[in-house]
Design a protein around this motif. Structure first.
Motif, PDB file in Angstrom:
ATOM      1  N   TRP A  55      33.953  45.156  31.180  1.00  0.00           N
ATOM      2  CA  TRP A  55      34.171  43.718  31.047  1.00  0.00           C
ATOM      3  C   TRP A  55      33.130  43.079  30.137  1.00  0.00           C
ATOM      4  N   GLY A  56      32.066  43.775  29.843  1.00  0.00           N
ATOM      5  CA  GLY A  56      31.036  43.241  28.959  1.00  0.00           C
ATOM      6  C   GLY A  56      30.146  42.234  29.659  1.00  0.00           C
ATOM      7  N   ASN A  57      29.389  41.497  28.856  1.00  0.00           N
ATOM      8  CA  ASN A  57      28.468  40.486  29.384  1.00  0.00           C
ATOM      9  C   ASN A  57      29.193  39.160  29.552  1.00  0.00           C
ATOM     10  N   ILE A  58      29.276  38.718  30.777  1.00  0.00           N
ATOM     11  CA  ILE A  58      29.938  37.448  31.079  1.00  0.00           C
ATOM     12  C   ILE A  58      29.040  36.311  30.593  1.00  0.00           C
ATOM     13  N   SER A  59      29.612  35.429  29.778  1.00  0.00           N
ATOM     14  CA  SER A  59      28.825  34.313  29.233  1.00  0.00           C
ATOM     15  C   SER A  59      29.196  32.982  29.858  1.00  0.00           C
ATOM     16  N   SER A  60      30.332  32.952  30.568  1.00  0.00           N
ATOM     17  CA  SER A  60      30.794  31.686  31.140  1.00  0.00           C
ATOM     18  C   SER A  60      31.552  31.953  32.432  1.00  0.00           C
ATOM     19  N   ALA A  61      31.309  31.104  33.427  1.00  0.00           N
ATOM     20  CA  ALA A  61      32.020  31.193  34.710  1.00  0.00           C
ATOM     21  C   ALA A  61      32.476  29.793  35.091  1.00  0.00           C
ATOM     22  N   THR A  62      33.759  29.660  35.401  1.00  0.00           N
ATOM     23  CA  THR A  62      34.313  28.388  35.844  1.00  0.00           C
ATOM     24  C   THR A  62      34.896  28.563  37.232  1.00  0.00           C
ATOM     25  N   VAL A  63      34.317  27.854  38.198  1.00  0.00           N
ATOM     26  CA  VAL A  63      34.852  27.875  39.559  1.00  0.00           C
ATOM     27  C   VAL A  63      35.784  26.686  39.711  1.00  0.00           C
ATOM     28  N   ASN A  64      36.792  26.861  40.545  1.00  0.00           N
ATOM     29  CA  ASN A  64      37.760  25.795  40.743  1.00  0.00           C
ATOM     30  C   ASN A  64      37.693  25.324  42.186  1.00  0.00           C
ATOM     31  N   GLY A  65      37.499  24.035  42.338  1.00  0.00           N
ATOM     32  CA  GLY A  65      37.496  23.445  43.671  1.00  0.00           C
ATOM     33  C   GLY A  65      36.237  22.652  43.946  1.00  0.00           C
ATOM     34  N   PRO A  66      36.368  21.613  44.750  1.00  0.00           N
ATOM     35  CA  PRO A  66      35.230  20.746  45.051  1.00  0.00           C
ATOM     36  C   PRO A  66      34.257  21.326  46.065  1.00  0.00           C
ATOM     37  N   MET A  67      34.622  22.447  46.707  1.00  0.00           N
ATOM     38  CA  MET A  67      33.773  22.983  47.764  1.00  0.00           C
ATOM     39  C   MET A  67      32.533  23.683  47.232  1.00  0.00           C
ATOM     40  N   TRP A  68      32.512  24.073  45.966  1.00  0.00           N
ATOM     41  CA  TRP A  68      31.350  24.752  45.396  1.00  0.00           C
ATOM     42  C   TRP A  68      30.185  23.789  45.253  1.00  0.00           C
ATOM     43  N   SER A  69      28.978  24.294  45.498  1.00  0.00           N
ATOM     44  CA  SER A  69      27.792  23.483  45.255  1.00  0.00           C
ATOM     45  C   SER A  69      27.790  23.153  43.761  1.00  0.00           C
ATOM     46  N   MET A  70      27.345  21.973  43.417  1.00  0.00           N
ATOM     47  CA  MET A  70      27.380  21.555  42.020  1.00  0.00           C
ATOM     48  C   MET A  70      26.460  22.448  41.197  1.00  0.00           C
ATOM     49  N   PRO A  71      27.043  23.263  40.328  1.00  0.00           N
ATOM     50  CA  PRO A  71      26.209  24.166  39.555  1.00  0.00           C
ATOM     51  C   PRO A  71      25.478  23.442  38.430  1.00  0.00           C
ATOM     52  N   PRO A  72      24.323  23.958  38.041  1.00  0.00           N
ATOM     53  CA  PRO A  72      23.683  23.425  36.843  1.00  0.00           C
ATOM     54  C   PRO A  72      24.535  23.839  35.646  1.00  0.00           C
ATOM     55  N   GLY A  73      24.220  23.399  34.487  1.00  0.00           N
ATOM     56  CA  GLY A  73      25.003  23.728  33.302  1.00  0.00           C
ATOM     57  C   GLY A  73      24.951  25.191  32.928  1.00  0.00           C
ATOM     58  N   ARG A  74      23.877  25.877  33.338  1.00  0.00           N
ATOM     59  CA  ARG A  74      23.758  27.299  33.044  1.00  0.00           C
ATOM     60  C   ARG A  74      22.708  27.926  33.948  1.00  0.00           C
ATOM     61  N   MET A  75      22.749  29.249  34.017  1.00  0.00           N
ATOM     62  CA  MET A  75      21.751  29.972  34.799  1.00  0.00           C
ATOM     63  C   MET A  75      21.476  31.315  34.126  1.00  0.00           C
ATOM     64  N   LEU A  76      20.341  31.873  34.426  1.00  0.00           N
ATOM     65  CA  LEU A  76      19.953  33.168  33.887  1.00  0.00           C
ATOM     66  C   LEU A  76      20.324  34.242  34.903  1.00  0.00           C
ATOM     67  N   VAL A  77      21.153  35.184  34.470  1.00  0.00           N
ATOM     68  CA  VAL A  77      21.574  36.293  35.328  1.00  0.00           C
ATOM     69  C   VAL A  77      21.316  37.576  34.552  1.00  0.00           C
ATOM     70  N   ALA A  78      20.454  38.428  35.085  1.00  0.00           N
ATOM     71  CA  ALA A  78      20.123  39.711  34.453  1.00  0.00           C
ATOM     72  C   ALA A  78      19.727  39.506  32.988  1.00  0.00           C
ATOM     73  N   ASN A  79      18.830  38.566  32.768  1.00  0.00           N
ATOM     74  CA  ASN A  79      18.305  38.251  31.433  1.00  0.00           C
ATOM     75  C   ASN A  79      19.366  37.767  30.451  1.00  0.00           C
ATOM     76  N   GLN A  80      20.444  37.193  30.974  1.00  0.00           N
ATOM     77  CA  GLN A  80      21.479  36.634  30.112  1.00  0.00           C
ATOM     78  C   GLN A  80      21.858  35.250  30.617  1.00  0.00           C
ATOM     79  N   VAL A  81      22.041  34.323  29.690  1.00  0.00           N
ATOM     80  CA  VAL A  81      22.448  32.968  30.045  1.00  0.00           C
ATOM     81  C   VAL A  81      23.950  32.952  30.317  1.00  0.00           C
ATOM     82  N   VAL A  82      24.319  32.407  31.463  1.00  0.00           N
ATOM     83  CA  VAL A  82      25.723  32.246  31.834  1.00  0.00           C
ATOM     84  C   VAL A  82      25.972  30.748  31.997  1.00  0.00           C
ATOM     85  N   ARG A  83      26.920  30.234  31.248  1.00  0.00           N
ATOM     86  CA  ARG A  83      27.279  28.821  31.358  1.00  0.00           C
ATOM     87  C   ARG A  83      28.175  28.638  32.577  1.00  0.00           C
ATOM     88  N   LEU A  84      27.885  27.592  33.346  1.00  0.00           N
ATOM     89  CA  LEU A  84      28.614  27.340  34.587  1.00  0.00           C
ATOM     90  C   LEU A  84      29.415  26.055  34.480  1.00  0.00           C
TER      91      LEU A  84
END
Length: 132
Positions: A55-84
């Motif tokens: 699947w490669g390096n995921i650069s973006s994740a979009t969750v659907n639904g109001p129940m998720w905690s409000m994510p910041p605009g991005r986070m560092l996961v395994a030394n890679q920036v993932v846009r949320l």
């Protein structure tokens, strides 16, 4: 006096993920993920660590639904920036969309964390295309 030793708890809970087999036919859903909470900052690193390397390096994740905690605009996961992102699209509730540049897009059903094992298993099997 004797003391019974308790087995150590696993340091990393088992990832509850079931993916559809890779095939040539596009699918509306690529599998199911059953997180332990709606805390994206805690749950997303575990999910990404358990995905197939193909699947490669995921650069973006979009969750659907109001129940998720409000994510910041991005986070560092395994030394890679993932846009949320969070979406409130009524047509695809309880999903997460993962994007990897040059590799593709994967849509996973999100089984609510408080779902019982008895209810979660058939949902996950159906999302993965299991016919057993």
């Amino acid at each position: 006096m004797t003391t019974a030793l308790q087995p150590p708890l696993p340091s990393h809970p088992v990832l509850r993920l079931r993916l559809a087999p890779h095939g040539g036919t596009p699918r509306p859903i690529d599998g199911a993920w059953w997180p332990r909470s709606y805390d994206l900052l805690a749950e997303l690193p575990r999910l990404l660590a358990g995905l197939p390397r193909a699947w490669g390096n995921i650069s973006s994740a979009t969750v659907n639904g109001p129940m998720w905690s409000m994510p910041p605009g991005r986070m560092l996961v395994a030394n890679q920036v993932v846009r949320l992102h969070r979406s409130l699209t009524a047509s695809a509730p309880h999903t997460i969309v993962l994007l990897a540049p040059g590799r593709g897009r994967w849509d996973l059903l999100v089984v609510p964390p408080d779902t019982t094992v008895e209810a979660a298993e058939p949902l996950m099997a159906a999302a993965a295309g299991d016919h057993a």
